[in-house]
Enzyme design. Sequence first.
Site, PDB file in Angstrom:
ATOM      1  N   HIS A  55      11.117 -36.038 -28.176  1.00 10.25           N
ATOM      2  CA  HIS A  55      10.455 -35.829 -26.895  1.00 10.25           C
ATOM      3  C   HIS A  55       8.951 -35.801 -27.168  1.00 10.25           C
ATOM      4  O   HIS A  55       8.529 -35.539 -28.293  1.00 10.25           O
ATOM      5  CB  HIS A  55      10.929 -34.487 -26.313  1.00 10.25           C
ATOM      6  CG  HIS A  55      10.557 -34.286 -24.889  1.00 10.25           C
ATOM      7  ND1 HIS A  55       9.319 -33.826 -24.511  1.00 10.25           N
ATOM      8  CD2 HIS A  55      11.258 -34.472 -23.751  1.00 10.25           C
ATOM      9  CE1 HIS A  55       9.276 -33.731 -23.191  1.00 10.25           C
ATOM     10  NE2 HIS A  55      10.435 -34.126 -22.698  1.00 10.25           N
ATOM     11  N   TYR A  56       8.152 -36.030 -26.152  1.00  7.36           N
ATOM     12  CA  TYR A  56       6.705 -36.013 -26.372  1.00  7.36           C
ATOM     13  C   TYR A  56       6.164 -34.609 -26.596  1.00  7.36           C
ATOM     14  O   TYR A  56       5.056 -34.426 -27.084  1.00  7.36           O
ATOM     15  CB  TYR A  56       5.953 -36.698 -25.220  1.00  7.36           C
ATOM     16  CG  TYR A  56       6.100 -36.022 -23.882  1.00  7.36           C
ATOM     17  CD1 TYR A  56       5.276 -34.964 -23.513  1.00  7.36           C
ATOM     18  CD2 TYR A  56       7.074 -36.445 -22.974  1.00  7.36           C
ATOM     19  CE1 TYR A  56       5.409 -34.348 -22.279  1.00  7.36           C
ATOM     20  CE2 TYR A  56       7.216 -35.838 -21.743  1.00  7.36           C
ATOM     21  CZ  TYR A  56       6.379 -34.784 -21.401  1.00  7.36           C
ATOM     22  OH  TYR A  56       6.525 -34.171 -20.182  1.00  7.36           O
ATOM     23  N   ARG A  57       6.946 -33.595 -26.272  1.00  2.36           N
ATOM     24  CA  ARG A  57       6.498 -32.211 -26.477  1.00  2.36           C
ATOM     25  C   ARG A  57       6.710 -31.791 -27.926  1.00  2.36           C
ATOM     26  O   ARG A  57       7.533 -32.335 -28.644  1.00  2.36           O
ATOM     27  CB  ARG A  57       7.244 -31.267 -25.548  1.00  2.36           C
ATOM     28  CG  ARG A  57       6.845 -31.463 -24.108  1.00  2.36           C
ATOM     29  CD  ARG A  57       7.373 -30.351 -23.223  1.00  2.36           C
ATOM     30  NE  ARG A  57       6.893 -30.561 -21.872  1.00  2.36           N
ATOM     31  CZ  ARG A  57       7.678 -30.655 -20.807  1.00  2.36           C
ATOM     32  NH1 ARG A  57       8.987 -30.529 -20.924  1.00  2.36           N
ATOM     33  NH2 ARG A  57       7.155 -30.854 -19.621  1.00  2.36           N
TER      34      ARG A  57
END
Length: 181
Positions: free
Chosen positions: A128-130
């Site tokens: 995920h981009y997080r």
Amino acid sequence: MAANENRLVWLDMEMTGLDPEKERIIEVAVVVTEPDLTVVAEGPVLVVHQSDSVLEAMDNWNKSTHGKSGLIDKVRASTLTEAQAEQQLIDFLSQYVPAGKSPLCGNTISQDRRFMFAYMPNLERFFHYRNLDVSTLKELARRWAPAVYKSFEKKSRHEALADIYESIDELKHYREHFLKL
């Protein structure tokens, strides 16, 4: 075991230095945990071959640290490329977590993500981009609760798998002593 989108993927890399434009990945490991931080699976610890010219270009700190740990010798002996390591990690992680679901977890992981973006872009896209960066809590504890910060002693072995477990333990420490849940 079925893949679960709530699981967390912890990653650590050892590199020849800090600049992904000049330096390379030499070791990478992953661990998958449940959200409560219990370990689900320990991935392979992969040592990536790099040329002698790359290894000789390392600064003194990296030569000393990775020399003492034996990693430089392992890198020279390895035949694994970055692309092969990347695919092995994706194949392993896909058994436990769907692509795009887990944040990248670890300590100072923006550095690992920069190297993934440069040398293992498919692995970078698996996350995920997080980010779940334990160093954020460390910096907050250092400023807001110095006793909590000082009560966790890091060994800083600079070995990918050991560093992952230390990051998980550090997050457990902050969960118990710093976060009000």
